[in-house]
Design a protein around this motif. Sequence first.
Motif, PDB file in Angstrom:
ATOM      1  N   ILE A 148      -8.898  -0.528   3.961  1.00 33.86           N
ATOM      2  CA  ILE A 148      -8.097   0.255   3.025  1.00 33.86           C
ATOM      3  C   ILE A 148      -8.920   0.467   1.763  1.00 33.86           C
ATOM      4  CG2 ILE A 148      -5.951   0.304   1.698  1.00 33.86           C
ATOM      5  CD1 ILE A 148      -4.879  -1.782   3.765  1.00 33.86           C
ATOM      6  N   ILE A 208       0.835  -1.203   0.000  1.00 34.78           N
ATOM      7  CA  ILE A 208       0.000   0.000   0.000  1.00 34.78           C
ATOM      8  C   ILE A 208       0.874   1.258   0.000  1.00 34.78           C
ATOM      9  CG2 ILE A 208      -1.648   1.351   1.372  1.00 34.78           C
ATOM     10  CD1 ILE A 208      -2.880  -1.013  -0.133  1.00 34.78           C
ATOM     11  N   GLU A 209       1.984   1.214   0.725  1.00 33.66           N
ATOM     12  CA  GLU A 209       2.911   2.348   0.729  1.00 33.66           C
ATOM     13  C   GLU A 209       3.460   2.603  -0.681  1.00 33.66           C
ATOM     14  OE1 GLU A 209       6.017   1.805   3.539  1.00 33.66           O
ATOM     15  OE2 GLU A 209       4.679   1.703   5.293  1.00 33.66           O
ATOM     16  N   ILE A 242      -9.555   3.214  -2.046  1.00 35.52           N
ATOM     17  CA  ILE A 242      -9.107   4.249  -2.978  1.00 35.52           C
ATOM     18  C   ILE A 242     -10.196   5.310  -3.052  1.00 35.52           C
ATOM     19  CG2 ILE A 242      -8.553   4.747  -5.401  1.00 35.52           C
ATOM     20  CD1 ILE A 242      -7.339   1.970  -5.618  1.00 35.52           C
ATOM     21  N   THR A 281      -7.453   5.103   4.660  1.00 34.60           N
ATOM     22  CA  THR A 281      -7.641   4.002   5.598  1.00 34.60           C
ATOM     23  C   THR A 281      -8.591   4.437   6.709  1.00 34.60           C
ATOM     24  OG1 THR A 281      -5.718   4.673   6.912  1.00 34.60           O
ATOM     25  CG2 THR A 281      -5.348   3.048   5.176  1.00 34.60           C
ATOM     26  N   PRO A 318      -4.447   7.803  -4.729  1.00 39.69           N
ATOM     27  CA  PRO A 318      -4.926   8.292  -3.421  1.00 39.69           C
ATOM     28  C   PRO A 318      -5.572   7.197  -2.577  1.00 39.69           C
ATOM     29  CG  PRO A 318      -6.419   8.982  -5.156  1.00 39.69           C
ATOM     30  CD  PRO A 318      -5.266   8.304  -5.846  1.00 39.69           C
ATOM     31  N   ILE A 319      -4.877   6.760  -1.539  1.00 40.34           N
ATOM     32  CA  ILE A 319      -5.344   5.708  -0.643  1.00 40.34           C
ATOM     33  C   ILE A 319      -5.885   6.340   0.641  1.00 40.34           C
ATOM     34  CG2 ILE A 319      -4.608   3.743   0.781  1.00 40.34           C
ATOM     35  CD1 ILE A 319      -4.600   2.995  -2.103  1.00 40.34           C
ATOM     36  N   GLU A 327       0.736   4.188  -2.808  1.00 41.66           N
ATOM     37  CA  GLU A 327       0.575   5.609  -2.474  1.00 41.66           C
ATOM     38  C   GLU A 327       1.673   6.446  -3.109  1.00 41.66           C
ATOM     39  OE1 GLU A 327      -1.507   6.617   1.599  1.00 41.66           O
ATOM     40  OE2 GLU A 327       0.122   5.168   1.933  1.00 41.66           O
ATOM     41  N   LYS A 328       2.915   5.945  -3.069  1.00 43.25           N
ATOM     42  CA  LYS A 328       4.030   6.676  -3.656  1.00 43.25           C
ATOM     43  C   LYS A 328       3.883   6.814  -5.167  1.00 43.25           C
ATOM     44  CE  LYS A 328       7.411   5.460  -0.082  1.00 43.25           C
ATOM     45  NZ  LYS A 328       8.648   4.699   0.238  1.00 43.25           N
TER      46      LYS A 328
END
Length: 305
Positions: free
Chosen positions: A59, A39-40, A61, A51, A48-49, A43-44
Amino acid sequence: MKIDRLISIIMVLLNCEKMSATKLANRFEVSPRTIYRDIEVIEKAGIPIFTTTGSEGGIGILPEFKIDKSLFTRSDIQTILMGLSSVSTALPLKELTGTLEKVKNLLPEKQIIKANQIAIDLTAWMGNKSLLLLIEQIKQSLKESRLLQFSYCNNNGIISNRQVEPYQLVLKETHWYLQAYCLEKQDFRIFKLFRISNLVIDTTSFIPRTFSPKPLDGGDWINHKLIPIQLLVDASLYEKMMELCGEEQIKPLGKNAFLVDFMFVPDDYGYNILLGFGPKCECVGPIEIRAELVNRIEALASRYR
């Protein structure tokens, strides 16, 4: 591969409001810690995540990032899903999960699709359990343009060693075939996968040559061998005869029997089909086909005496 899992996670999250890390981990057969690391990375990449915590947390979007789903109709998606289901027995679960999620995500949220209403299972009751591994090896060699080496058993039981350039995997009825260029024969050949053994992916790559798939309709060998024969069959074989030659070739004969006009190939495969019907099927003519059936039945009986 990690990139395949990342794409599949994105498609899963696009297809639902949110999902817990535990459920994602179970689906992709990894640990929750791995999911959080994935997930990290997502995001990078700019997706757009969000939680949420608690018993209903998970989790997801952001909704505004999700794609327009109006391109395909419900019927379109159902047809695609049914097609994917039909080859599901020949694909690894992880590979299929991502593909199915991508397709399902094309449907508007309120449209419910029941892709499991029609199931197509191509696996045999008692089949070659190594077939899936064989397919995966061939797929790898196709992707990397690598030569294949294997032993091949032909129709007469003669085994030869082959080195080929693979070009296409084909599923025809319930059998898998490989279309390849045989370096020994210096020509394109079709190989039935269940006749292949000791397959090895060569370290040598090749430059693909111009390839035109050979037809798998049997026209190059069946048509000139077909001869009409007539069968007297028990009524219990009606459905099978319908599959093999069509209703127009079947004529009622009394209450429990039928006469069938049958197009027949006079080789081992053709005779084995007729003998497989047992005493519920009798060849009425021509006389030479009937005589050959008698010879084969007597030879079989003598083996058991």
